[in-house]
Design a protein around this motif. Structure first.
Motif, PDB file in Angstrom:
ATOM      1  N   UNK A 318       5.371  -2.391  35.100  1.00  0.00           N
ATOM      2  CA  UNK A 318       5.325  -2.982  36.563  1.00  0.00           C
ATOM      3  C   UNK A 318       5.657  -2.244  36.985  1.00  0.00           C
ATOM      4  N   UNK A 321       2.143   0.399  37.253  1.00  0.00           N
ATOM      5  CA  UNK A 321       1.370  -0.063  37.109  1.00  0.00           C
ATOM      6  C   UNK A 321       1.613   0.384  39.032  1.00  0.00           C
ATOM      7  N   UNK A 322       2.407  -0.049  40.074  1.00  0.00           N
ATOM      8  CA  UNK A 322       2.496   0.146  40.985  1.00  0.00           C
ATOM      9  C   UNK A 322       2.932   1.561  41.613  1.00  0.00           C
TER      10      UNK A 322
ATOM     11  N   UNK B  91       3.505  -8.403  38.653  1.00  0.00           N
ATOM     12  CA  UNK B  91       2.530  -7.668  37.954  1.00  0.00           C
ATOM     13  C   UNK B  91       2.409  -8.060  36.428  1.00  0.00           C
ATOM     14  N   UNK B  95      -1.260  -8.753  38.584  1.00  0.00           N
ATOM     15  CA  UNK B  95      -1.253  -7.737  40.618  1.00  0.00           C
ATOM     16  C   UNK B  95      -1.279  -6.280  40.416  1.00  0.00           C
ATOM     17  N   UNK B  96      -1.749  -5.987  40.908  1.00  0.00           N
ATOM     18  CA  UNK B  96      -1.173  -4.416  41.155  1.00  0.00           C
ATOM     19  C   UNK B  96       0.023  -3.664  41.698  1.00  0.00           C
ATOM     20  N   UNK B  97       0.356  -4.174  43.286  1.00  0.00           N
ATOM     21  CA  UNK B  97       1.052  -3.873  44.173  1.00  0.00           C
ATOM     22  C   UNK B  97       1.808  -4.940  44.918  1.00  0.00           C
ATOM     23  N   UNK B  98       3.490  -4.947  45.144  1.00  0.00           N
ATOM     24  CA  UNK B  98       3.405  -6.108  45.999  1.00  0.00           C
ATOM     25  C   UNK B  98       3.765  -5.534  47.382  1.00  0.00           C
TER      26      UNK B  98
END
Lengths: 453, 230
Positions: A318, A321-322, B91, B95-98
């Motif tokens: 995760x 990815x960010x 994610x 999704x790509x960001x939070x």
């Protein structure tokens, strides 16, 4: 002491005492009956001798007609011997077999009485002796007193007895072994439901099963139902608590977001807007910190556990990815068997915050490792390490970073609060958090210790 | 750039829309999961901002729905709770960001721009194609090192074309990503704007940065500079 051991031990003692006594009784009974049969046999021999005896008036003495009633009496050292004594205890006749026999004496009994005894010759050999005292009246009316004695070597008898004993105790031993094995099998079988419950509870603890799901025998059904009710209610309570916290977070932080987004448009005074931003950030920090802290559930009564590696991999994937653009190389060195002794939520919160910081600060590399090891107090503990090649945390700021809700660097949002949440979760689990410098990578090195039992 | 915003809190949604529109984005809004899922499936978006705690259908379900329908636009999730479980699930759903509420508008804009660049293969906020440079953060355009003044619509068109440099962009696509839904698609405003843009960034007609492909659309024809030179 386990139930199985208790039952096996007590049953074995009873079994051995019982079988031992049985053996003794049988042994005595056999011995006596064998001895009685020897007595009978020797009496028979005495009677046969008496029948063969006749008083010879011409010679004036008792004579025994040949051939002797038992051929063994005629062959030397055959094991069966006969002698006749006069009233003055002189041997007046002996069988051919008795030549060379060195038994010196016999016990004198009254006339018409039998006397049975065990005698020893000069070389120490044992013999059964049956003697009978008779008074012989001649046709002249003279009376002579004789003692007829028949001896038999005890060897045969002893062989018989020891043969019986060997067979008896051998069989008894075999029977007890078979009984013990049968008992062990029965015990295992009857205690199996209890073992199953224990195994299933372990599975629940390990997070492989939600509850005790098998059908158990009536005797322990009450117990297992009770455990299930307990598991369910604990879970339900935790979920309710989590949901309440989530609702609270949502209803507190959305208005904060509105406030924050609205400040710039509503306030034209520069100073005022800065103060507002600052205050909202503080509120956000307090809400974040307190909610995350409250959500840490810590060890549950039944003690669940979750596998470490897959959860770390999820987090790393995760975060990769960010932080796609940073192209960070993240090495994970964790044994796939390793577990975290608590809830998945807590594990993700703990490692998520550590890894988020690492990804935020790292230039190119991150290393995550975990291992079970022994503490100085000889307790099994889980050691998790997250290292990066960023700027690290200076010695002077390490204490500050760990303090409640403080940030190590105001410019990067979220840093600091993450570590104090980590600190709090670690405390709930009775562990500790260390901030260090990574020797290999050069950046920060955060080490978490969590007791495994 | 056309964005979809799904947020159930009326006040926050209105403020975010204002912030995003002010920053030059075309914004469509939805106030629950079902509506958001439908809009994302039906209309072309460059990016979606999704709150995770939505009525009717959770944000995670919405994202999963889009990804299953092969909608690949970047998604930024907003979460109030900030629990890692939620972030990871989001994610993993695609999704790509939070972002954790509350956040500052600048931070939101920065994240949105970063995701837009990333989705089109740019790694920095300065897009550079030969002599033409565009700074997404400052929203300025430089040609041969000299700043070129342009209107908001001219900038948006150039930004969209440069982000997708090398790709053919149809007039309809361009219109949809630059204007609100109710815009009259038959008008030739786009043609006029592209014409003005050409004059501004290539006054001597030597680089020919924007090609017209008859019946198909436009293409930004100058190749992207590699990262080291950008």
């Amino acid at each position: 002491m386990t139930l199985t051991r208790r039952l096996l031990l007590s049953a074995s003692i009873v079994l051995f005492v019982f079988l031992g006594l049985t053996g003794l009784v049988l042994d005595r009974a056999f011995y006596h009956s064998a001895e009685e049969s020897v007595r009978e046999r020797l009496r028979g021999q005495v009677f046969a001798l008496l029948a063969a005896a006749d008083f010879n008036d011409q010679h004036g003495r008792l004579e025994i007609e040949e051939p002797l009633p038992d051929p063994r009496l005629s062959s030397p050292q055959s094991g069966l011997y006969a002698r006749v004594f006069s009233s003055s205890a002189d041997i007046i006749w002996k069988s051919t077999s008795a030549i060379g026999l060195t038994i010196p004496r016999y016990t004198q009994a009254d006339v018409g009485q039998w006397y049975f005894e065990s005698l020893q010759d000069s070389s120490g050999k044992h013999y059964f002796s049956q003697s009978f005292t008779v008074v012989w009246e001649t046709s002249q009316g003279q009376q002579f007193r004789y003692v007829f004695q028949v001896l038999e070597n005890e060897g045969v008898f002893n062989q018989q007895v020891s043969g019986f004993r060997n067979a008896l105790w051998g069989w008894l031993l075999a029977v007890s072994i078979i009984l013990l094995i049968a008992q062990g099998v029965i015990l295992r079988w009857s205690l199996k439901p209890l073992r199953d419950v224990a195994i299933d509870l372990d599975r629940v603890k390990a997070g492989k099963e939600d509850r005790l799901s098998k059908v158990y025998p009536g005797e322990i059904q009450g117990l297992t139902t009770g455990i299930n009710t307990f598991i369910d209610s604990e879970r339900a309570q935790r979920d309710r608590y989590r949901n309440t916290l989530a609702d609270l977070a949502h209803s507190l932080k959305t208005p904060l977001a509105v406030l924050k987004a609205g400040i710039d448009k509503e306030t034209h005074d520069e100073g005022g807007s800065a103060t507002l931003h600052e205050q909202i950030d503080r509120m956000k920090q307090i809400v974040d910190y307190q909610l995350q802290r409250a959500a840490a559930s810590g060890r549950t009564t039944l003690g669940t556990s979750v596998p470490l590696l897959p959860n770390i991999e999820r987090l790393v994937a995760s975060l990769q990815k960010v932080h796609l653009e940073k192209r960070i190389q993240c090495d994970i060195a964790i044994d796939s068997q390793l577990v975290f002794p608590g809830e998945e939520g807590d594990l993700l919160e703990l490692t998520g915050n550590l890894l988020e910081n690492a990804f935020k600060w790292a230039k190119l590399r991150i290393r995550v490792s975990a291992a079970a090891q022994m503490s100085p107090e000889h307790e099994k503990i889980l050691r998790m390490t997250v290292e990066d090649d960023g700027i690290g945390i200076p010695l002077s700021r390490r204490d500050e970073v760990l303090q409640r809700g403080k940030r190590a660097d105001e410019s990067v949002s979220g840093h600091g609060i993450g570590l104090s949440v980590v600190q709090d979760i670690v405390n709930v689990y009775g562990g500790s958090l260390q901030i260090d410098s990574s020797k290999d990578l050069g950046g920060a090195k955060l080490v978490v210790f969590i007791p495994l039992q | 750039m056309r964005l979809l915003l799904i947020e159930d809190d009326e006040a926050l949604r209105q403020q975010l829309v204002t912030t995003l529109v002010d920053a030059g984005f075309v914004v469509e809004e939805a106030c629950d999961g079902e509506e958001g899922l439908y809009q994302g499936k039906e209309y072309p978006y460059d990016l979606a901002v999704v709150d995770l705690g939505l009525p009717k259908l959770s944000g995670i379900e919405v994202i999963k729905g889009w990804r299953q329908a092969d909608k690949g636009f970047p998604v930024l999730i907003l979460t109030a709770r900030g629990r890692w479980q939620e972030k990871v699930e989001g994610l993993e759903a695609g999704a790509d960001d939070y972002m954790v509420k509350p956040f500052s508008p600048e931070e939101l804009l920065a994240r949105i721009r970063a995701l837009l660049r990333r989705a089109t293969g740019w790694s920095q906020s300065q897009l550079q194609c030969g002599p033409v440079g565009l700074d997404m953060t400052a929203q300025t355009v430089m040609v041969d090192g000299a700043k070129v003044d342009m209107t908001a619509f001219e900038y948006r068109i150039l930004e969209f074309l440069m982000l997708h440099a090398g790709e053919v962009i149809s007039k309809v696509d361009l219109t949809e990503h630059i204007y609100q839904q109710d815009f009259d698609r038959d008008s030739n405003v786009i043609e006029v704007l592209v014409g003005r843009l050409r004059k501004k960034i290539d006054p001597n007609n030597e680089h020919k940065p924007i090609e017209t492909l008859r019946g198909r659309g436009y293409r930004f024809a100058i190749a992207r500079n590699t990262e080291s030179t950008a």
